[in-house]
Scaffold this motif. Sequence first.
Motif, short mmCIF file in Angstrom:
data_model
loop_
_atom_site.label_atom_id
_atom_site.label_comp_id
_atom_site.label_asym_id
_atom_site.label_seq_id
_atom_site.Cartn_x
_atom_site.Cartn_y
_atom_site.Cartn_z
N PRO A 280 -16.45 -11.60 -2.21
CA PRO A 280 -15.73 -12.46 -3.16
C PRO A 280 -15.12 -13.73 -2.55
O PRO A 280 -15.18 -14.79 -3.15
CB PRO A 280 -14.64 -11.53 -3.71
N VAL A 281 -14.56 -13.65 -1.34
CA VAL A 281 -13.98 -14.85 -0.73
C VAL A 281 -15.08 -15.82 -0.31
O VAL A 281 -15.00 -17.02 -0.56
CB VAL A 281 -13.06 -14.49 0.46
N GLY A 282 -16.14 -15.31 0.31
CA GLY A 282 -17.28 -16.16 0.67
C GLY A 282 -17.89 -16.80 -0.56
O GLY A 282 -18.29 -17.97 -0.54
N SER A 283 -17.96 -16.06 -1.65
CA SER A 283 -18.48 -16.59 -2.90
C SER A 283 -17.61 -17.72 -3.43
O SER A 283 -18.11 -18.74 -3.91
CB SER A 283 -18.58 -15.47 -3.95
N ASP A 284 -16.30 -17.54 -3.32
CA ASP A 284 -15.37 -18.58 -3.75
C ASP A 284 -15.57 -19.85 -2.93
O ASP A 284 -15.66 -20.95 -3.48
CB ASP A 284 -13.94 -18.06 -3.63
N ILE A 285 -15.68 -19.69 -1.62
CA ILE A 285 -15.90 -20.85 -0.75
C ILE A 285 -17.22 -21.52 -1.12
O ILE A 285 -17.30 -22.74 -1.24
CB ILE A 285 -15.89 -20.44 0.73
N TRP A 286 -18.27 -20.73 -1.30
CA TRP A 286 -19.59 -21.28 -1.63
C TRP A 286 -19.54 -22.13 -2.90
O TRP A 286 -20.07 -23.24 -2.94
CB TRP A 286 -20.61 -20.15 -1.79
N LYS A 287 -18.87 -21.63 -3.91
CA LYS A 287 -18.79 -22.37 -5.17
C LYS A 287 -18.00 -23.67 -4.99
O LYS A 287 -18.34 -24.70 -5.58
CB LYS A 287 -18.16 -21.51 -6.26
N ASN B 231 -2.56 -17.56 -0.86
CA ASN B 231 -1.22 -17.37 -0.33
C ASN B 231 -1.26 -16.84 1.11
O ASN B 231 -0.62 -15.84 1.44
CB ASN B 231 -0.42 -16.43 -1.24
N ALA B 232 -2.04 -17.52 1.94
CA ALA B 232 -2.14 -17.16 3.35
C ALA B 232 -1.73 -18.36 4.19
O ALA B 232 -1.73 -19.49 3.71
CB ALA B 232 -3.57 -16.75 3.68
N ASP B 233 -1.37 -18.11 5.45
CA ASP B 233 -0.94 -19.22 6.28
C ASP B 233 -2.15 -20.03 6.77
O ASP B 233 -3.27 -19.52 6.85
CB ASP B 233 -0.10 -18.73 7.46
N ALA B 234 -1.91 -21.28 7.07
CA ALA B 234 -2.97 -22.23 7.43
C ALA B 234 -3.75 -21.77 8.65
O ALA B 234 -4.99 -21.90 8.69
CB ALA B 234 -2.38 -23.61 7.66
N GLU B 235 -3.07 -21.23 9.64
CA GLU B 235 -3.76 -20.81 10.87
C GLU B 235 -4.75 -19.68 10.59
O GLU B 235 -5.87 -19.70 11.09
CB GLU B 235 -2.72 -20.35 11.90
N THR B 236 -4.36 -18.72 9.79
CA THR B 236 -5.25 -17.61 9.45
C THR B 236 -6.47 -18.12 8.67
O THR B 236 -7.60 -17.72 8.96
CB THR B 236 -4.50 -16.55 8.61
N ILE B 237 -6.23 -18.98 7.71
CA ILE B 237 -7.34 -19.53 6.91
C ILE B 237 -8.32 -20.25 7.82
O ILE B 237 -9.53 -19.97 7.78
CB ILE B 237 -6.82 -20.48 5.81
N GLN B 238 -7.84 -21.16 8.66
CA GLN B 238 -8.75 -21.90 9.54
C GLN B 238 -9.46 -20.96 10.51
O GLN B 238 -10.65 -21.13 10.76
CB GLN B 238 -8.01 -22.98 10.32
N HIS B 239 -8.75 -19.98 11.04
CA HIS B 239 -9.34 -19.02 11.98
C HIS B 239 -10.50 -18.25 11.34
O HIS B 239 -11.46 -17.91 12.02
CB HIS B 239 -8.25 -18.06 12.46
N ASP B 240 -10.40 -17.98 10.05
CA ASP B 240 -11.44 -17.23 9.35
C ASP B 240 -12.54 -18.13 8.78
O ASP B 240 -13.72 -17.77 8.78
CB ASP B 240 -10.84 -16.41 8.21
N VAL B 241 -12.16 -19.30 8.29
CA VAL B 241 -13.11 -20.16 7.57
C VAL B 241 -14.05 -20.92 8.51
O VAL B 241 -15.25 -21.01 8.25
CB VAL B 241 -12.35 -21.13 6.63
N ILE B 242 -13.54 -21.47 9.60
CA ILE B 242 -14.39 -22.30 10.46
C ILE B 242 -15.56 -21.50 11.06
O ILE B 242 -16.70 -21.97 11.01
CB ILE B 242 -13.56 -23.05 11.51
N PRO B 243 -15.36 -20.29 11.58
CA PRO B 243 -16.53 -19.53 12.05
C PRO B 243 -17.52 -19.21 10.93
O PRO B 243 -18.74 -19.22 11.15
CB PRO B 243 -15.93 -18.24 12.64
N TRP B 244 -17.01 -18.95 9.73
CA TRP B 244 -17.90 -18.70 8.58
C TRP B 244 -18.73 -19.94 8.29
O TRP B 244 -19.94 -19.85 8.07
CB TRP B 244 -17.05 -18.29 7.37
N LEU B 245 -18.08 -21.11 8.30
CA LEU B 245 -18.81 -22.36 8.06
C LEU B 245 -19.82 -22.62 9.17
O LEU B 245 -20.94 -23.09 8.91
CB LEU B 245 -17.83 -23.53 7.95
N ASP B 246 -19.46 -22.30 10.41
CA ASP B 246 -20.41 -22.45 11.53
C ASP B 246 -21.68 -21.63 11.28
O ASP B 246 -22.79 -22.09 11.51
CB ASP B 246 -19.77 -22.01 12.85
#
Length: 94
Positions: free
Chosen positions: A40-47, A67-82
């Motif tokens: 679901p989160v990956g799907s949200d990002i994709w859309k 409702n998550a902190d910026a560091e956690t979001i970037q830590h999870d999102v950037i590797p997914w985008l890579d």
Amino acid sequence: MTITSETRISQASPPPLFSEVDDEVVMLDVISGCYYNLDPVGSDIWKRLQNVMSVGELCAALQRDYNADAETIQHDVIPWLDQMLERDLIIIIN
């Protein structure tokens, strides 16, 4: 190429074939023959990536909505985008 918060990204053009099933996205990259199932989160990002945006804008929107902190979001999102970039599912916009 290194993805940073200033990097502008979008879905590849043309994007892989995809369909929403419940709250998930399933994709078929007809060029590579690979099949992907996004949670679901990956799907949200994709859309969200149907429009060109910076990684910083994407992370800020996710931070507000989840409702998550910026560091956690970037830590999870950037590797997914890579991974998505490695598979030619997204592109970097100069």
